[in-house]
Design an enzyme around this catalytic site. Structure first.
Site, PDB file in Angstrom:
ATOM      1  N   GLU A 178      70.933  32.459  39.725  1.00  0.00           N
ATOM      2  CA  GLU A 178      69.686  31.814  39.320  1.00  0.00           C
ATOM      3  C   GLU A 178      68.491  32.477  39.991  1.00  0.00           C
ATOM      4  OE1 GLU A 178      69.239  29.636  36.883  1.00  0.00           O
ATOM      5  OE2 GLU A 178      71.382  29.925  36.558  1.00  0.00           O
ATOM      6  N   HIS A 193      63.483  33.755  31.804  1.00  0.00           N
ATOM      7  CA  HIS A 193      64.607  33.460  32.706  1.00  0.00           C
ATOM      8  C   HIS A 193      65.923  33.524  31.937  1.00  0.00           C
ATOM      9  CE1 HIS A 193      66.691  31.216  36.003  1.00  0.00           C
ATOM     10  NE2 HIS A 193      67.406  30.752  34.978  1.00  0.00           N
ATOM     11  N   GLU A 194      65.973  32.921  30.764  1.00  0.00           N
ATOM     12  CA  GLU A 194      67.207  32.894  29.987  1.00  0.00           C
ATOM     13  C   GLU A 194      67.569  34.284  29.462  1.00  0.00           C
ATOM     14  OE1 GLU A 194      68.912  30.412  30.332  1.00  0.00           O
ATOM     15  OE2 GLU A 194      67.362  29.024  31.009  1.00  0.00           O
ATOM     16  N   HIS A 237      69.198  36.231  32.145  1.00  0.00           N
ATOM     17  CA  HIS A 237      70.630  35.913  32.293  1.00  0.00           C
ATOM     18  C   HIS A 237      71.471  36.805  31.374  1.00  0.00           C
ATOM     19  CE1 HIS A 237      71.097  32.671  35.103  1.00  0.00           C
ATOM     20  NE2 HIS A 237      70.242  31.869  34.479  1.00  0.00           N
TER      21      HIS A 237
END
Length: 292
Positions: A224, A149-150, A153
């Site tokens: 997100e 997930h990071e 980003h």
């Protein structure tokens, strides 16, 4: 938490104060002439203030994150413990899968929070940091989902996009607040106009900033969902869902009034807070991944 908030506020005050001093010395802030407002000059002034603050904050974001969170950056070339080596290997593997040519810095900070975040001024100068609490409380598959997930980003360029959006919002906040303050100052006696104009700028800037934050928070929630999808592509949908379910289980075990969790941030799920929340409800995030 208090230390982080204090440093964040202090940094923004110093940045904005510096910008205002520079613009005053250059005479760019003289947008009222002969009692009339010069809209073109005001727009230039507003854009310089709005975007300068945003880009300065972006430029120092990685450095500030390390200082605010007490992040210990792992040197991939140095002697590493087994869990440090595993963390670096995972982030680098996911980063290569995401198409990043420059590997992010990887760091750990001491906190019981189950937390992780990504920051940095560009894809080539980024940082992925995880809390000790996350490593202690999550299993390998959940950690993999969080890291994916990071990394997503970073690959999505979310930090730059958010900076551009914040710059636009800041520009309109400065622009509209000064127009509104000028209009109010026209309603009072000339000897009181200056102080009324000054105070009105403060009031309107706060009000318009609150309204602008709604737009910024809405985009933050959207990104997100986008990072969740990117994380699912990198680590696998099952691991991304498992990571979110693990975060949800952790939140259900703690006092939800203590809302932390910087980049995988979790709210207590109260609908009235959602308008100003940077992150969507976990149940909705999980539902969307299942439907992916």
């Amino acid at each position: 938490m208090a230390k982080r908030i204090f440093l964040f506020i202090l940094t923004n005050i110093l940045v904005l104060t510096t910008i205002m001093i520079v613009l005053s010395l250059l005479g760019v802030n003289n947008y009222i002439q002969g009692g009339n407002i010069m809209f073109g000059q005001l727009l230039v002034f507003s854009a310089v203030v709005g975007f300068s603050g945003s880009f300065i904050s972006l430029a120092i974001s990685r450095w500030m994150a390390k200082k605010m969170m007490g992040v210990k950056v792992i040197n991939p070339d140095g002697p590493l413990s087994s869990y440090e080596q595993d963390l670096v290997d995972r982030v680098h593997r996911l980063s290569r899968a995401a198409g990043l040519t420059k590997m992010p810095e990887v760091g750990i900070y001491d906190s019981p929070e189950v937390n992780a975040f990504a920051t940095g001024p560009s894809k080539r100068r980024s940082l992925v940091a995880v809390s000790s609490g996350l490593l202690q409380n999550m299993d390998d598959d959940a950690v993999e989902g969080v890291l994916a997930h990071e990394v997503a980003h970073i690959a999505n360029g979310d930090m730059v996009t958010m900076t551009l959006l914040q710059g636009i919002i800041n520009t309109f906040v400065v622009f509209l607040s000064r127009i509104a303050a000028w209009a109010v100052a026209q309603l009072v006696d000339e000897d009181k106009a200056a102080i009324v104009h000054f105070l009105a700028i403060i009031v309107f800037q706060i009000a318009f900033s609150i309204l602008g934050s709604i737009v910024v928070m809405a985009y933050s929630r959207y990104r997100e969902f986008h990072a969740d999808r990117g994380g699912a592509d990198l680590a696998g949908k099952d691991k991304m869902i498992h990571a979110l379910e693990s975060l949800r289980a952790h939140v259900n075990r703690v006092d939800t009034r203590q809302e932390a969790l910087a980049s995988m941030k979790i709210s207590g799920g109260k609908k009235k807070r959602m308008l100003f929340s940077t992150h969507p409800d976990l149940d909705e995030r999980i539902r969307r991944l299942h439907a992916k």
